[in-house]
Scaffold this motif. Structure first.
Motif, mmCIF file in Angstrom:
data_model
loop_
_atom_site.group_PDB
_atom_site.id
_atom_site.type_symbol
_atom_site.label_atom_id
_atom_site.label_comp_id
_atom_site.label_asym_id
_atom_site.label_seq_id
_atom_site.Cartn_x
_atom_site.Cartn_y
_atom_site.Cartn_z
ATOM 1 N N LYS A 1 35.794 129.801 5.331
ATOM 2 C CA LYS A 1 35.708 130.659 4.149
ATOM 3 C C LYS A 1 35.788 129.835 2.869
ATOM 4 N N LYS A 2 36.725 128.893 2.834
ATOM 5 C CA LYS A 2 36.868 128.046 1.646
ATOM 6 C C LYS A 2 35.629 127.189 1.436
ATOM 7 N N GLN A 3 35.090 126.666 2.522
ATOM 8 C CA GLN A 3 33.893 125.829 2.409
ATOM 9 C C GLN A 3 32.688 126.627 1.927
ATOM 10 N N LYS B 1 22.300 143.762 5.250
ATOM 11 C CA LYS B 1 23.742 143.958 5.325
ATOM 12 C C LYS B 1 24.023 144.829 6.543
ATOM 13 N N VAL B 2 25.140 144.568 7.193
ATOM 14 C CA VAL B 2 25.484 145.334 8.398
ATOM 15 C C VAL B 2 26.875 145.918 8.248
ATOM 16 N N LYS B 3 26.979 147.225 8.499
ATOM 17 C CA LYS B 3 28.277 147.900 8.520
ATOM 18 C C LYS B 3 28.471 148.518 9.898
ATOM 19 N N ILE B 4 29.696 148.913 10.176
ATOM 20 C CA ILE B 4 29.989 149.474 11.498
ATOM 21 C C ILE B 4 30.913 150.671 11.365
ATOM 22 N N VAL B 5 30.683 151.657 12.217
ATOM 23 C CA VAL B 5 31.522 152.854 12.275
ATOM 24 C C VAL B 5 32.687 152.570 13.215
ATOM 25 N N THR C 1 26.325 134.195 7.171
ATOM 26 C CA THR C 1 25.522 135.412 7.021
ATOM 27 C C THR C 1 26.368 136.570 6.524
ATOM 28 N N LEU C 2 27.600 136.697 7.065
ATOM 29 C CA LEU C 2 28.499 137.764 6.625
ATOM 30 C C LEU C 2 28.868 137.626 5.159
ATOM 31 N N SER C 3 28.747 136.417 4.620
ATOM 32 C CA SER C 3 29.047 136.176 3.204
ATOM 33 C C SER C 3 27.854 136.500 2.314
ATOM 34 N N GLY C 4 26.764 137.003 2.916
ATOM 35 C CA GLY C 4 25.584 137.359 2.152
ATOM 36 C C GLY C 4 24.688 136.180 1.841
ATOM 37 N N LEU C 5 24.864 135.086 2.591
ATOM 38 C CA LEU C 5 24.073 133.875 2.375
ATOM 39 C C LEU C 5 23.263 133.553 3.622
ATOM 40 N N GLU D 1 32.239 147.020 6.236
ATOM 41 C CA GLU D 1 31.452 145.817 6.501
ATOM 42 C C GLU D 1 31.896 145.231 7.839
ATOM 43 N N ILE D 2 30.956 144.754 8.618
ATOM 44 C CA ILE D 2 31.308 144.168 9.902
ATOM 45 C C ILE D 2 32.097 142.886 9.661
ATOM 46 N N LYS D 3 33.150 142.677 10.448
ATOM 47 C CA LYS D 3 34.016 141.517 10.271
ATOM 48 C C LYS D 3 33.802 140.531 11.404
ATOM 49 N N ILE D 4 34.247 139.301 11.164
ATOM 50 C CA ILE D 4 34.068 138.264 12.177
ATOM 51 C C ILE D 4 34.843 138.609 13.447
ATOM 52 N N GLU D 5 35.942 139.385 13.329
ATOM 53 C CA GLU D 5 36.702 139.795 14.515
ATOM 54 C C GLU D 5 35.873 140.678 15.442
ATOM 55 N N ASP D 6 34.889 141.407 14.840
ATOM 56 C CA ASP D 6 34.034 142.284 15.645
ATOM 57 C C ASP D 6 33.041 141.495 16.490
ATOM 58 N N LEU D 7 32.887 140.194 16.194
ATOM 59 C CA LEU D 7 31.854 139.393 16.850
ATOM 60 C C LEU D 7 32.443 138.342 17.773
#
Length: 625
Positions: free
Chosen positions: A467-469, A241-245, A529-533, A263-269
């Motif tokens: 996200k829905k998929q 898991k990845v978090k960000i300050v 990956t961000l969804s934990g999968l 938690e790191i968001k897709i906007e950060d990437l």
């Protein structure tokens, strides 16, 4: 019991009493050390000196307010306060001793210098040690070790240390910091607070498994998005898991709390730096103005409205034909106690209705965000695309000129550049309508165009779809493995539009420097990956082929549009491409006269006649090429 304990705090006067008792004890210990742990000193004089020393300690601690600190949250600032306080006490004792000897005061104030210095060192050791001992005991009592999370902090610099302190100072965090990660060779192999600093190459699956690491917190200030993407990708590959300050300017009152580590968001990437606009000109631009927002219930329109409510406007008119979404926005603004906002259910295709609204509200600034935007739907329904994106825009433009609106800002899209689909081509025609106003005589209105790429999280965009998929178990569908897109967030897009309105002098196209485009396939992998999968074990990605009218890549500039910089390095100005205004106006009029019974191919051929660079791709209209 423990929950009650965690919500209670010791009185500051109890802390002061506790610290004073320690000072009295260390004073006795200083005498013992000075006389080799034998009571060979004047014990009666020592007893007389104790009240004076304790009084001095109380005064010193009150000066530095060390008693006001919460013991369980003792940190670096508290340590500094204690050191300053005991030094003030030592100074007071030295001065009293000097004065006593010089002026022969009562010998109660004559304390040997060696004892004062021993007392000073003992105070530092015992006061600081006692605070950290109590903090440690408290933490062990209230922490639930069954849910303890073991983390690594990525970044062994100042930000990493602040993050470490925020974690250890929060007794409820249930987090154990195992160590630090840093790629600086001068830091690797050293220890910080007895914790090892590891090189990123050291962090392998075997290392993670052996030490039972759960997550990594990235704590690097001013990290580039490309670097962040590189780091997170390597960590995701380890199933961490990845978090960000957050950036330091977003810390609450200048201090970092563990609750701000997200938690790191897709906007950060996104692979680029986010746009930030802080322009005082915006205050003057919108203060006391009546503002009309078309498409106000949409993703961009609603965020524009939210941003505009930060200014002292006169009125905001929300215009949309989507009744439910408009009602939701109206209720949101009412909950936030925003006044002078008028929600109007209307259609920009109805010229008479619009004219009445202009007469009633007399808007001074118009943000035109109303449009049909979904590429596949507009390929199948070109008449509707023309009716809203072209005829609707023409209606609002003509009424802006008629009623002397100060500024008209068109919200356009990168799909209008060398379009390959009906939606993009109709938005290009909307841009051309703006360019046609250039030669109008006695026209008060300044016409401005903003053009940007895909918006993250907007209705129908790729992020909500993915996200829905993922939530439904997959697969995630991508049209082409090499397809790339520019991205920006909804707040960024809205800020760009507001900035353009303030900056624009008329007939400019404002283009945002969106950095490097994002590969949609990589975006899908990161979201999984961000969804934990894991891809492809848990969720697969299916390539379904390009949709009708879809490009593999998008562009932001049309051939012939030269750009120049603005005072914001992220925003460029492109001048409208030279067009034959009389001919274009005639062709647009003919296009708008086509009825709903017209054939799709007839409508699209008219569109292509206007937009020469329009080349239908992967659709039934390819024959027009």
């Amino acid at each position: 019991m423990l929950r009650k304990l965690s919500n209670r705090y010791a009185s500051k006067w109890l802390v002061l009493l506790f610290d004073s008792c320690i000072v009295a004890f260390t004073f006795f210990l200083a005498y013992l050390i000075r006389y080799n742990f034998r009571i060979d000193f004047d014990f009666a004089m020592f007893i007389k000196q104790i009240p004076f020393v304790v009084l001095g300690a109380i005064i010193s601690f009150l000066i530095v307010s060390s008693h006001k600190g919460v013991v369980r949250f003792t940190g670096f600032k508290d340590v500094v306060n204690i050191i300053i306080g005991v030094n003030i006490l030592a100074t007071m004792l030295i001065i009293s001793t000097f004065m006593s000897r010089k002026y022969e005061f009562h010998n109660v104030f004559d304390i040997p210098g060696s004892i004062i210095y021993i007392h000073l060192l003992l105070n530092i050791f015992f006061l600081i040690g006692a605070k950290f001992f109590i903090k440690s005991v408290y933490r062990s009592l209230v922490t639930d070790y069954d849910v303890l999370s073991k983390v690594l902090i990525y970044g062994a610099g100042d930000s990493g240390m602040i993050t470490y302190n925020a974690i250890i100072n929060d007794a409820k965090s249930n987090i154990e910091v195992f160590g630090f990660i840093d790629d600086n060779d001068r830091k690797v192999g050293k220890k910080i607070n007895l914790l090892n600093v590891y090189h990123p190459k050291k962090i392998t699956k075997e290392f993670i498994s052996k030490h039972e690491i759960d997550e990594v917190i990235i704590s690097i200030q001013n990290i580039s998005s490309n670097r962040l993407l590189q780091i997170t990708s390597s960590l995701f590959a380890l199933n961490l898991k990845v978090k960000i300050v957050p950036a330091v300017q977003n810390w609450i009152d200048g201090d970092l709390s563990i609750g701000q580590i997200k938690e790191i968001k897709i906007e950060d990437l996104l692979g680029r730096e986010p746009i930030n606009i802080d322009n005082p000109l915006l205050i003057d631009e919108y203060s006391g103005k009546t503002i009309l927002v078309t498409g106000a219930a949409g993703s961009i329109g609603s965020e524009l409205v939210r941003k505009l409510t930060n200014f002292k406007f006169k009125k905001i008119i929300l215009l949309d034909n989507a009744e439910s979404a408009l009602y939701d926005l109206q209720q949101e603004l009412e909950r936030n106690q925003i006044n002078n906002v008028h929600a109007i259910v209307a259609d920009i295709r109805n010229m008479v209705r619009l004219d009445n609204l202009f007469n009633s509200y007399k808007p001074e600034i118009i943000f035109h965000a109303a449009a049909y935007k979904h590429v596949p739907l507009m390929e199948q329904n070109p008449f509707e695309a023309v009716s809203v994106n072209v005829r609707g825009t023409l209606n609002v433009v003509n009424l802006s000129v008629k009623h002397g609106v100060d500024k008209f800002i068109l919200v356009s899209t990168d799909k209008a550049v060398n379009p390959t689909n009906v939606m993009g081509a109709t938005k290009r025609i909307a841009e051309m309508i703006i360019c046609c106003q250039k030669n109008l005589e006695n026209c008060k209105t300044k016409f401005i165009t903003t053009r940007f790429g895909n918006v993250l999280g907007s209705n129908g965009s790729v992020i909500p779809l993915f996200k829905k998929q993922i939530e439904s178990g997959g697969p995630v569908t991508v049209t082409h493995k090499d397809i790339i897109r520019y991205f920006m967030t909804i707040p960024e897009a809205s800020l760009l539009v507001l900035e353009a309105a303030a900056m624009g002098l008329g007939h400019e196209i404002f283009v945002f420097d969106m950095g490097k485009p994002v590969k949609i396939f990589d975006l899908a992998v990161n979201m999984i990956t961000l969804s934990g999968l894991n891809y492809p074990d848990d969720i697969d990605i299916k390539i379904i082929g390009l949709r009708p009218g879809e490009k593999i890549y998008e562009e932001l500039l049309i051939d012939g549009e030269n750009t120049k910089p603005t005072y914001n390095e992220k925003i460029m100005i492109a001048k409208c491409k030279t067009i034959d205004i009389d001919n274009v106006e005639k062709l647009i009029k003919d296009l708008c006269l086509l009825g709903s019974n017209s054939q799709n191919i007839e409508i699209v051929s008219k569109i292509k006649e206007i937009v020469k660079e329009y080349n239908p791709n992967n659709s039934t209209y390819d024959v027009l090429n």
